[in-house]
Design a protein around this motif. Structure first.
Motif, PDB file in Angstrom:
ATOM      1  N   UNK A 112       8.380  37.377  17.603  1.00 26.02           N
ATOM      2  CA  UNK A 112       7.043  38.161  17.537  1.00 26.02           C
ATOM      3  C   UNK A 112       7.705  39.020  18.284  1.00 26.02           C
ATOM      4  N   UNK A 113       6.937  40.106  18.487  1.00 27.29           N
ATOM      5  CA  UNK A 113       7.571  41.201  18.992  1.00 27.29           C
ATOM      6  C   UNK A 113       6.133  41.550  20.452  1.00 27.29           C
ATOM      7  N   UNK A 114       7.104  41.820  21.260  1.00 34.42           N
ATOM      8  CA  UNK A 114       5.807  42.608  22.572  1.00 34.42           C
ATOM      9  C   UNK A 114       5.950  43.651  22.451  1.00 34.42           C
ATOM     10  N   UNK A 115       5.225  43.825  21.801  1.00 34.10           N
ATOM     11  CA  UNK A 115       4.677  45.458  21.135  1.00 34.10           C
ATOM     12  C   UNK A 115       4.944  45.858  20.129  1.00 34.10           C
ATOM     13  N   UNK A 116       4.673  47.005  18.880  1.00 31.96           N
ATOM     14  CA  UNK A 116       4.520  47.669  18.033  1.00 31.96           C
ATOM     15  C   UNK A 116       6.166  47.843  17.395  1.00 31.96           C
TER      16      UNK A 116
END
Length: 326
Positions: free
Chosen positions: A69-73
């Motif tokens: 999961x990416x903490x952002x876009x």
């Protein structure tokens, strides 16, 4: 069943609390080097990254990994192709920062048009006569938005509805796109560049968008036009932009992102007086950081609980029975 989640760097408490409420065990690491990642990811079911590079070597070492999961876009620090090859779901948080970045972009447009930084700097030096250098009204001016995704669309709406600007939005494919009030859509980027007073970039960094704007494209812009980049530094050819700004081929620029993330001290963009710079802070608000934390945690929990993620980056047929390729 309890799952172990590796969080590569600290995140807002909302995300951590959410994962704990879902029964997940959180694991942290002292640094984000490849060696440390490989050593610590082996027994983890999920990884949540902010800046840690999750490449194929890291992915291949994670025998239990089910979701990244990416903490952002932007997911350019994740090897999405490798994750897909090994059946690992990738998620991000595309809804978390759109308003903050859109507001920041509008702020940069206003700052450029009103000479705000120039007035501030010169008046502090005692130059009251700087007031004779005139700014411009934004009403009736044309804003070109390159990339009409979540952020670009919101920028277009704020500029049109709030500032009464004309807006041209660029999308590679505009077939079957629902028209938007007072916003002209085009698949011709040259048309947008030639007709815009301000051009703002809102595209992800991909092979197709790297150096999307180079010398040819910058030469198409009006000599009194401004370029705003809150997307990724690599979307613009840095050398071509420096040349265009140095000889006033374009009037100015506002840059929140640089090649390689952190600009070198000798980067000419930092010394040009017709450039506003900031350290990739467009999304750095209290509200956005909390949303990024929560949304990236939600993506992990959804996958680990066998649900379709709300914000998938790749397509995985069976995420929970996916490691046979390793």
């Amino acid at each position: 069943m309890s799952y172990k989640v590796l969080i590569t760097e600290d995140i807002d408490v909302k995300g951590k609390n959410y994962l704990k409420e879902q029964g997940c065990e959180i694991k942290t690491i002292p640094d984000i080097s490849e060696e440390t990642l490989i050593k610590n990811i082996k027994d983890c079911d999920a990884v949540l990254t902010r800046n840690a590079i999750i490449n194929e070597k890291v992915i291949k070492s994670a025998k239990k990994l089910k979701v990244i999961s990416m903490h952002g876009v932007g997911v350019d620090i994740i090897d999405v192709d490798a994750a897909t090859k090994y059946g690992i779901q990738v998620t991000n948080a595309p809804e978390s920062n759109k308003n903050s970045v859109a507001e920041y972009t509008i702020g940069l447009i206003i700052a450029l048009s009103k000479n705000l930084l120039t007035y501030d700097k010169e008046l502090r030096k005692g130059n009251f006569q700087i007031r004779k250098v005139l700014g411009m009204d934004l009403e009736g001016k044309t804003l070109g938005v390159i990339g009409m995704g979540n952020i670009g669309t919101l920028v277009a709406k704020k500029a049109s509805n709030g500032l009464n600007m004309k807006v041209i939005g660029f999308k590679r494919c505009i077939k079957n796109v629902v028209p938007m009030n007072n916003i002209e859509l085009t698949s011709d980027i040259d048309y947008l560049l030639k007709n815009s007073d301000f051009v703002t970039l809102h595209v992800p960094l991909t092979d197709g968008t790297k150096k999307l704007l180079g010398k040819r494209e910058l030469d198409l812009m009006k000599s009194n036009a401004f370029l705003i980049n809150t997307a990724r530094g690599e979307v613009v050819d840095n050398d071509a932009l420096v040349d265009a700004l140095s000889i006033k081929k374009i009037a100015g620029s506002a840059i929140d992102v640089f090649e390689g993330e952190i600009p070198t001290k000798d980067n000419p963009l930092l010394s040009l007086d017709n450039v506003i710079v900031s350290p990739h802070t467009a999304a750095f608000t209290t509200e956005t950081i909390a949303r990024m934390s929560l949304h990236s945690a939600m993506g992990i929990a959804e996958v680990l609980n066998g649900k379709e993620p709300t914000w998938p980056v790749n397509t995985i047929k069976d995420t929970l029975n996916c490691l046979s390729a390793k």
